[in-house]
Write a protein that holds these residues in place. Structure first.
Motif, mmCIF file in Angstrom:
data_model
loop_
_atom_site.group_PDB
_atom_site.id
_atom_site.type_symbol
_atom_site.label_atom_id
_atom_site.label_comp_id
_atom_site.label_asym_id
_atom_site.label_seq_id
_atom_site.Cartn_x
_atom_site.Cartn_y
_atom_site.Cartn_z
ATOM 1 N N GLY A 454 -15.435 31.891 -69.433
ATOM 2 C CA GLY A 454 -16.746 31.460 -69.899
ATOM 3 C C GLY A 454 -17.392 30.400 -69.050
ATOM 4 O O GLY A 454 -18.624 30.311 -68.992
ATOM 5 N N ASP A 455 -16.623 29.580 -68.346
ATOM 6 C CA ASP A 455 -17.196 28.504 -67.533
ATOM 7 C C ASP A 455 -17.533 28.967 -66.126
ATOM 8 O O ASP A 455 -18.615 28.663 -65.604
ATOM 9 C CB ASP A 455 -16.210 27.321 -67.468
ATOM 10 N N THR A 456 -16.631 29.704 -65.495
ATOM 11 C CA THR A 456 -16.827 30.072 -64.091
ATOM 12 C C THR A 456 -17.474 31.439 -63.909
ATOM 13 O O THR A 456 -17.987 31.742 -62.828
ATOM 14 C CB THR A 456 -15.470 30.082 -63.367
ATOM 15 N N GLY A 457 -17.442 32.295 -64.960
ATOM 16 C CA GLY A 457 -17.965 33.636 -64.811
ATOM 17 C C GLY A 457 -17.082 34.539 -63.984
ATOM 18 O O GLY A 457 -17.503 35.628 -63.588
ATOM 19 N N GLN A 458 -15.859 34.147 -63.692
ATOM 20 C CA GLN A 458 -14.939 34.915 -62.862
ATOM 21 C C GLN A 458 -13.888 35.599 -63.734
ATOM 22 O O GLN A 458 -13.506 35.081 -64.788
ATOM 23 C CB GLN A 458 -14.227 33.996 -61.850
ATOM 24 N N PRO A 459 -13.399 36.782 -63.318
ATOM 25 C CA PRO A 459 -12.336 37.451 -64.076
ATOM 26 C C PRO A 459 -11.022 36.689 -63.961
ATOM 27 O O PRO A 459 -10.589 36.349 -62.854
ATOM 28 C CB PRO A 459 -12.250 38.827 -63.422
ATOM 29 N N VAL A 460 -10.422 36.419 -65.107
ATOM 30 C CA VAL A 460 -9.137 35.707 -65.121
ATOM 31 C C VAL A 460 -8.028 36.565 -65.734
ATOM 32 O O VAL A 460 -6.863 36.164 -65.708
ATOM 33 C CB VAL A 460 -9.245 34.381 -65.896
ATOM 34 N N GLY A 461 -8.399 37.707 -66.292
ATOM 35 C CA GLY A 461 -7.397 38.560 -66.909
ATOM 36 C C GLY A 461 -7.879 39.989 -67.012
ATOM 37 O O GLY A 461 -9.057 40.292 -66.830
ATOM 38 N N MET A 462 -6.933 40.879 -67.279
ATOM 39 C CA MET A 462 -7.209 42.290 -67.490
ATOM 40 C C MET A 462 -6.446 42.742 -68.735
ATOM 41 O O MET A 462 -5.288 42.357 -68.924
ATOM 42 C CB MET A 462 -6.757 43.126 -66.288
ATOM 43 N N GLU A 463 -7.100 43.556 -69.547
ATOM 44 C CA GLU A 463 -6.402 44.164 -70.687
ATOM 45 C C GLU A 463 -6.048 45.596 -70.329
ATOM 46 O O GLU A 463 -6.914 46.384 -69.944
ATOM 47 C CB GLU A 463 -7.258 44.148 -71.949
ATOM 48 N N ALA A 464 -4.766 45.950 -70.452
ATOM 49 C CA ALA A 464 -4.297 47.295 -70.141
ATOM 50 C C ALA A 464 -4.487 48.195 -71.362
ATOM 51 O O ALA A 464 -4.021 47.869 -72.461
ATOM 52 C CB ALA A 464 -2.821 47.260 -69.743
ATOM 53 N N LEU A 465 -5.170 49.318 -71.169
ATOM 54 C CA LEU A 465 -5.469 50.262 -72.239
ATOM 55 C C LEU A 465 -4.972 51.647 -71.831
ATOM 56 O O LEU A 465 -5.368 52.161 -70.781
ATOM 57 C CB LEU A 465 -6.972 50.299 -72.516
ATOM 58 N N VAL A 466 -4.115 52.247 -72.643
ATOM 59 C CA VAL A 466 -3.505 53.520 -72.289
ATOM 60 C C VAL A 466 -4.465 54.669 -72.581
ATOM 61 O O VAL A 466 -5.203 54.655 -73.568
ATOM 62 C CB VAL A 466 -2.168 53.719 -73.047
ATOM 63 N N ARG A 467 -4.464 55.673 -71.707
ATOM 64 C CA ARG A 467 -5.277 56.876 -71.855
ATOM 65 C C ARG A 467 -4.385 58.095 -71.599
ATOM 66 O O ARG A 467 -3.434 58.036 -70.832
ATOM 67 C CB ARG A 467 -6.444 56.877 -70.864
ATOM 68 N N TRP A 468 -4.718 59.186 -72.256
ATOM 69 C CA TRP A 468 -3.962 60.432 -72.099
ATOM 70 C C TRP A 468 -4.859 61.463 -71.423
ATOM 71 O O TRP A 468 -5.805 61.956 -72.020
ATOM 72 C CB TRP A 468 -3.482 60.929 -73.452
ATOM 73 N N GLN A 469 -4.530 61.805 -70.194
ATOM 74 C CA GLN A 469 -5.260 62.838 -69.457
ATOM 75 C C GLN A 469 -4.606 64.188 -69.734
ATOM 76 O O GLN A 469 -3.714 64.626 -69.016
ATOM 77 C CB GLN A 469 -5.264 62.544 -67.949
ATOM 78 N N HIS A 470 -5.062 64.839 -70.795
ATOM 79 C CA HIS A 470 -4.468 66.107 -71.201
ATOM 80 C C HIS A 470 -4.995 67.217 -70.296
ATOM 81 O O HIS A 470 -6.202 67.285 -70.024
ATOM 82 C CB HIS A 470 -4.813 66.398 -72.659
ATOM 83 N N PRO A 471 -4.139 68.107 -69.819
ATOM 84 C CA PRO A 471 -4.592 69.151 -68.890
ATOM 85 C C PRO A 471 -5.603 70.113 -69.504
ATOM 86 O O PRO A 471 -6.426 70.687 -68.777
ATOM 87 C CB PRO A 471 -3.298 69.878 -68.502
ATOM 88 N N ALA A 472 -5.579 70.298 -70.836
ATOM 89 C CA ALA A 472 -6.512 71.227 -71.478
ATOM 90 C C ALA A 472 -7.535 70.513 -72.351
ATOM 91 O O ALA A 472 -8.706 70.906 -72.390
ATOM 92 C CB ALA A 472 -5.741 72.236 -72.334
ATOM 93 N N ARG A 473 -7.132 69.445 -73.028
ATOM 94 C CA ARG A 473 -8.031 68.744 -73.939
ATOM 95 C C ARG A 473 -8.898 67.707 -73.235
ATOM 96 O O ARG A 473 -9.811 67.151 -73.845
ATOM 97 C CB ARG A 473 -7.229 68.054 -75.056
ATOM 98 N N GLY A 474 -8.586 67.399 -72.004
ATOM 99 C CA GLY A 474 -9.318 66.357 -71.309
ATOM 100 C C GLY A 474 -8.783 64.982 -71.670
ATOM 101 O O GLY A 474 -7.599 64.823 -71.984
ATOM 102 N N MET A 475 -9.647 63.965 -71.655
ATOM 103 C CA MET A 475 -9.231 62.600 -71.950
ATOM 104 C C MET A 475 -9.112 62.417 -73.465
ATOM 105 O O MET A 475 -10.111 62.426 -74.190
ATOM 106 C CB MET A 475 -10.242 61.600 -71.383
ATOM 107 N N VAL A 476 -7.891 62.261 -73.959
ATOM 108 C CA VAL A 476 -7.644 62.091 -75.391
ATOM 109 C C VAL A 476 -7.704 60.598 -75.716
ATOM 110 O O VAL A 476 -6.969 59.802 -75.122
ATOM 111 C CB VAL A 476 -6.266 62.660 -75.788
#
Length: 707
Positions: A454-476
């Motif tokens: 909030g003070d510097t406006g610079q990225p200080v962290g990343m949140e990891a979010l899992v995704r499933w790339q299904h071969p037929a259903r696409g992104m689940v």
């Protein structure tokens, strides 16, 4: 004694209203007779009148209690409007009773007291001119009894003896009221008549209840050392079903053993149901199948013993048999379930019939001196809409039952089968099967969403979010496969892969020069139950050379309250490793200062719903400002997620929010795009690339807020 016995039963019963009412009736009549005795043996007329006023009070209180008793017998969920009206009228008459010279019953008394009875006893038996109010009340009581009788047609699952006893009891009370009229006018010298009639009513009620228990297969052992349950007598439809069904060996499992219920099993029911469906198909008539399953039956059997489980099944089988209408079939289903087949049931009457069947599970069950309460979930399907064969209709009802069980509450609501429900369950089963091999096939990937200081406006962290790339259903999306992973136990393997992959990516970014970057990883409730969680986290940190303070584990707030003591101990062990801990979706669950003070966390994330409300009302802004102030008071870091507008970012900065996360800066990005984002945010200031523009605009707003 009757009042105490009924009160004990009511305390342990879910259908307790008629039992409490009956207990109150017993108590009122006991006090009524005590006041009678005081009146008859009084030293003079004044003392007899005083006792008579109290006698009137107890008889008056019996009127609304009796109305409640009869009204509660007529329906599992009575509206009690009649009881409320009678109670209001009774209150008015009670006031008049203590204000009148002789009580509300008499306007004048005969002066010939005490009265000499034929057998020589001398008592103060009051008689005289009866008051008009009393006459109206007595007439109203008789009308109420008559009005209550039709409601008894559904009492206790339409048991004939119970209804007959109730009708006879009401007739005896009416006869007692008539004799009391004669005694009040001096035409009859008969003391204690009301009490004797109530004893007869009590005997009828107790006799009817004992007969009900015997019909349910309940027999007392000779020395009272417990209860022995024999198979109840099957009604005519069941006997026909058993006679036409082939001989089937009883299953060996205790929950499946039909010897304890005397009912046909599922195979026998299907064999009877087939010809029945053919008959209904020729007549173009519908047929309804209910499947009712005892909730947590395995837990009850494990804690109370298998004998208690057999007792539960036996008593419930008897109750359901008594609740059957002519032509209905009853059988055992899988596990601790019962199947009821109803003929000629209209669609609009399905819910009402279920309520009548469910009433069998609402009453307490006694076994070996213990009182147990059970509830049941239910599913329903109809022929021919939901299946054309016996197996198909039963499968449809059991599928609806499965969905009812998944409502996450005891006594789930009645679930009706629909084709969409079948598609939904089928899709979930397919997802389960595909999920088991998805990790081995490398179909899971991680996306990363930046957290901006909030003070510097610079990225200080990343949140990891899992995704499933299904071969037929696409992104689940995660909300579709995470619950499946949790229900199948695959969440432990998946969660371990997410943690290891996120730490590996963080190590790569730190090696590229982003030394102070942190990584946030979400933990499932099931992962918190894993005793080896601390070891898994420690191994991931050591394997990739990550400082413990650079890893933040996020726990959803609603998870914390399920097993608070266990969660606190587990979080304490994780904090001892040096990792950071955060409460996710703060404010959407059970936010409480008492548990916030106990949790060993470093931060909490303000839910995106509160950030969205900031643009809608001043109340939403007040909530966000208060939450941020709370974080400062507790010396916790606060992350605002779901920031989408410059106005939101500016207000959050003014309030002192530490970290901002949302689409204003970047969505969740694949690893390569997230790397480009980090490099562009840390690069020299010049002509910005398109990807840099949102970041620099937000940074400009934050800079303006500082000045």
């Amino acid at each position: 004694m009757g009042a105490g016995y009924s009160a004990v039963l009511a305390w342990h019963s879910r259908a307790s209203r008629p039992l409490w009412a009956y207990a109150g009736l017993c108590l009122c009549f006991a006090l009524f007779q005590m006041s009678n005795a005081l009146q008859y043996g009084a030293d003079g007329v004044a003392a007899a009148v005083r006792a008579h006023r109290w006698l009137n009070l107890w008889s008056l209180l019996a009127v609304p209690l009796g109305t409640l008793f009869f009204e509660s017998l007529g329906s599992p969920r009575p509206r009690l409007r009649l009881t409320a009206a009678v109670s209001a009228l009774t209150l008015v008459i009670v006031v008049d009773n203590f204000a009148s010279p002789f009580g509300y019953r008499f306007s004048q008394l005969d002066g010939n007291l005490p009265v000499q009875l034929p057998w020589g006893e001398s008592v103060h038996l009051l008689s005289g001119t009866t008051d008009g109010t009393f006459q109206l009340l007595r007439l109203a009581c008789l009308l109420l009894m008559a009005a209550s009788l039709p409601g008894l047609r559904n009492a206790e699952g339409q048991r004939r003896l119970w209804r007959g006893a109730s009708r006879l009891g009401a007739a005896l009370l009416a006869a007692g009221a008539l004799l009391a009229v004669l005694a009040d006018n001096g035409l009859l010298r008969l003391p204690y008549s009301g009490g004797f009639f109530f004893l007869l009513v009590s005997g009828l009620v107790i006799g009817a209840r004992m007969r009900d228990l015997r019909r349910q297969g309940l027999r007392a052992r000779p020395h009272g050392s417990g209860l022995r349950y024999g198979p109840p007598t099957a009604p005519a439809p069941l006997m026909a079903a058993q006679a036409s069904a082939p001989s089937v060996a009883a299953p060996t499992g205790p929950a499946e053993d039909t010897r304890f219920t005397g009912l046909p099993d599922r195979v026998q029911l299907l064999s009877r149901l087939g010809p029945l469906l053919d008959e209904h198909r020729r007549r173009a008539e519908s047929l309804t199948v209910f499947v009712l399953d005892i909730d947590r039956f395995d837990l009850l059997s494990a804690t109370q013993g298998h004998a208690a489980g057999h007792a539960i099944l036996a008593q419930l089988a008897g109750r359901l048999q008594n609740a059957l209408a002519p032509g209905e079939l009853l059988a055992r289903g899988h596990g601790a379930s019962f199947a009821v087949v109803c003929r000629g049931l209209a669609p609009h009457a399905v819910a009402q019939r279920h309520a009548q069947l469910d009433h069998a599970f609402a009453l307490p069950i006694a076994f070996a001196g213990k009182v147990m309460n059970v509830r049941a979930s239910a599913g329903v399907a109809r022929f021919p809409d939901d299946g054309m064969t016996a197996e198909a209709v039963m499968d449809a009802a059991e599928l609806a039952l499965h969905q009812s069980k998944n409502t996450d509450r005891i006594g789930g609501p009645l679930k009706t089968f629909t084709p969409a429900l079948k598609d939904q369950v089928q899709e979930q089963l397919e997802l389960e099967e595909e999920l088991r091999t998805a990790l081995a096939r490398g179909e899971f990937i991680l996306h990363y969403q930046p957290q901006i200081h909030g003070d510097t406006g610079q990225p200080v962290g990343m949140e990891a979010l899992v995704r499933w790339q299904h071969p037929a259903r696409g992104m689940v999306p995660p909300d579709r496969f995470i619950p499946v992973a949790e229900s199948t136990g695959l969440i432990h393997t998946l969660g371990q892969w997410v943690l290891d992959s996120a730490c590996a990516q963080l190590a790569r970014w730190q090696a590229q020069g982003h030394a102070g970057l942190r990584m946030a990883v979400n933990l499932s409730a099931h992962q918190l139950e894993d005793d080896g969680l601390e070891g898994i986290v420690a191994q991931a940190l050591a394997r990739h050379g990550i400082r413990p303070g650079d890893l933040e584990l996020e726990i959803t707030e609603s998870v914390l309250m399920n097993q608070l003591d266990l969660v606190i101990a587990r979080l304490g062990a994780l904090r001892a490793l040096g990792v950071r801990l955060s409460i996710d979706d703060f404010g959407t669950g059970y936010s409480s200062l008492s548990y916030l003070r106990r949790l060993p966390v470093h931060a909490f994330k303000l839910d995106r719903s509160f950030i969205r409300d900031m643009d809608l009302s001043s109340r939403g802004q007040a909530v966000c400002g208060t939450a941020i102030g709370l974080a400062f008071d507790l010396q916790l870091e606060i992350v605002a997620e779901g920031v989408e507008t410059l106005q939101q970012a500016q207000m959050l900065k003014q309030w002192g929010c530490h970290l901002l996360q949302g689409f204003l800066f970047a969505p969740a990005l694949p690893a390569d795009a997230a790397t480009e984002f980090l490099n562009s945010a840390a690069g020299p200031v010049g002509e910005p690339e398109p990807a840099q523009v949102p970041m620099q605009m937000a940074a400009a707003v934050l800079q303006a807020a500082r000045t």
